[in-house]
Design a protein around this motif. Structure first.
Motif, PDB file in Angstrom:
ATOM      1  N   PRO A 198       2.273  -6.269 -11.815  1.00 49.44           N
ATOM      2  CA  PRO A 198       2.943  -5.545 -10.730  1.00 49.44           C
ATOM      3  C   PRO A 198       3.072  -4.039 -10.927  1.00 49.44           C
ATOM      4  CG  PRO A 198       4.550  -6.675 -12.085  1.00 49.44           C
ATOM      5  CD  PRO A 198       3.194  -7.113 -12.570  1.00 49.44           C
ATOM      6  N   GLN A 199       2.907  -3.548 -12.159  1.00 49.98           N
ATOM      7  CA  GLN A 199       3.074  -2.119 -12.423  1.00 49.98           C
ATOM      8  C   GLN A 199       1.761  -1.334 -12.350  1.00 49.98           C
ATOM      9  OE1 GLN A 199       6.186  -0.805 -12.777  1.00 49.98           O
ATOM     10  NE2 GLN A 199       6.843  -2.902 -12.344  1.00 49.98           N
ATOM     11  N   LEU A 200       0.646  -2.019 -12.095  1.00 55.10           N
ATOM     12  CA  LEU A 200      -0.644  -1.340 -12.094  1.00 55.10           C
ATOM     13  C   LEU A 200      -0.679  -0.202 -11.079  1.00 55.10           C
ATOM     14  CD1 LEU A 200      -3.371  -4.100 -12.536  1.00 55.10           C
ATOM     15  CD2 LEU A 200      -3.121  -2.018 -13.885  1.00 55.10           C
ATOM     16  N   GLU A 201      -1.057   0.973 -11.579  1.00 54.83           N
ATOM     17  CA  GLU A 201      -1.222   2.149 -10.729  1.00 54.83           C
ATOM     18  C   GLU A 201      -2.690   2.551 -10.620  1.00 54.83           C
ATOM     19  OE1 GLU A 201       1.262   5.239 -12.308  1.00 54.83           O
ATOM     20  OE2 GLU A 201       3.090   4.045 -12.103  1.00 54.83           O
ATOM     21  N   SER A 202      -3.487   2.193 -11.647  1.00 55.55           N
ATOM     22  CA  SER A 202      -4.890   2.594 -11.659  1.00 55.55           C
ATOM     23  C   SER A 202      -5.754   1.478 -12.231  1.00 55.55           C
ATOM     24  CB  SER A 202      -5.050   3.860 -12.505  1.00 55.55           C
ATOM     25  OG  SER A 202      -6.403   4.239 -12.588  1.00 55.55           O
ATOM     26  N   ILE A 203      -6.777   1.087 -11.469  1.00 54.09           N
ATOM     27  CA  ILE A 203      -7.761   0.099 -11.907  1.00 54.09           C
ATOM     28  C   ILE A 203      -9.137   0.733 -11.752  1.00 54.09           C
ATOM     29  CG2 ILE A 203      -8.795  -2.165 -11.514  1.00 54.09           C
ATOM     30  CD1 ILE A 203      -6.167  -3.033 -10.178  1.00 54.09           C
TER      31      ILE A 203
END
Length: 194
Positions: A150-155
């Motif tokens: 849920p904390q992903l900001e960049s993939i």
């Protein structure tokens, strides 16, 4: 012994038991982080500059290993940056168990095979903000479990060989600001929302 003394003694005993349990759990988690990193090392089939071979050993603290950053308070792995080291191998399923990991960058290597499909499932990688696997030889589907980080900001999964559809669940990552899927073999969006 009066009631107050008995209560005080029992409170101290309970506090000591809780502290002992917490310390034992923290030691177990630390050993777990080390074993996960060693599992990753065991999946490396080529280390042309001997970076991991000469540096990642159980004789030294894993927090001092090249590419590994730990938080100072609990000695848990928070960053793993082994980008551009010329490494070849596969990503083990255990990598998803680095529960304090915030930053994962293995870009610019020769990792191949599939990304573990349950990498973010079972409350794994709940703190992960950056995932950079670009410029490797990863293939297969993009795991739909990524939305469970849920904390992903960049993939950044660019410049790989991922195929199939982009899982629709990826748009459920509310903090996502950067998504780079360029230079893959993708066919569009999946419409299933399972």
């Amino acid at each position: 012994m009066d009631t107050f003394s008995t209560f005080f003694l029992l409170s101290l005993l309970l506090l000591f038991s809780c502290l002992s349990l917490s310390a034992a759990q923290n030691i177990t988690q630390i050993k777990s982080d080390e074993s996960i990193l060693l599992a990753l090392k065991s999946h490396i089939t080529s280390d042309p500059h001997n970076i991991l071979k000469n540096n990642w050993s159980s004789g030294t603290s894993f927090c001092t290993w090249r590419g590994v950053t730990c938080d100072s308070r609990r000695s848990r792995v928070t960053e793993l940056d082994i980008s551009d080291m010329g490494l070849e191998g596969s990503i083990p399923q255990e990598i998803g168990n680095l529960s304090s990991l915030v930053y994962l960058d293995i870009s610019g290597n020769s990792f191949h095979g599939r990304l573990p499909k349950d990498i973010c499932m079972h409350n794994n990688l709940q703190r992960l903000k950056l995932l950079n696997l670009s410029a490797n030889y990863l293939e297969g589907d993009i795991p739909s479990s990524l939305y469970q980080c849920p904390q992903l900001e960049s993939i950044d999964l660019s410049r790989n060989s991922f195929g199939g559809y982009v899982p629709a669940q990826i748009w459920n990552i509310t903090l996502l600001k950067v998504l780079d899927l360029s230079e893959n073999n993708l066919r569009g969006m999946s419409l299933s929302l399972y």
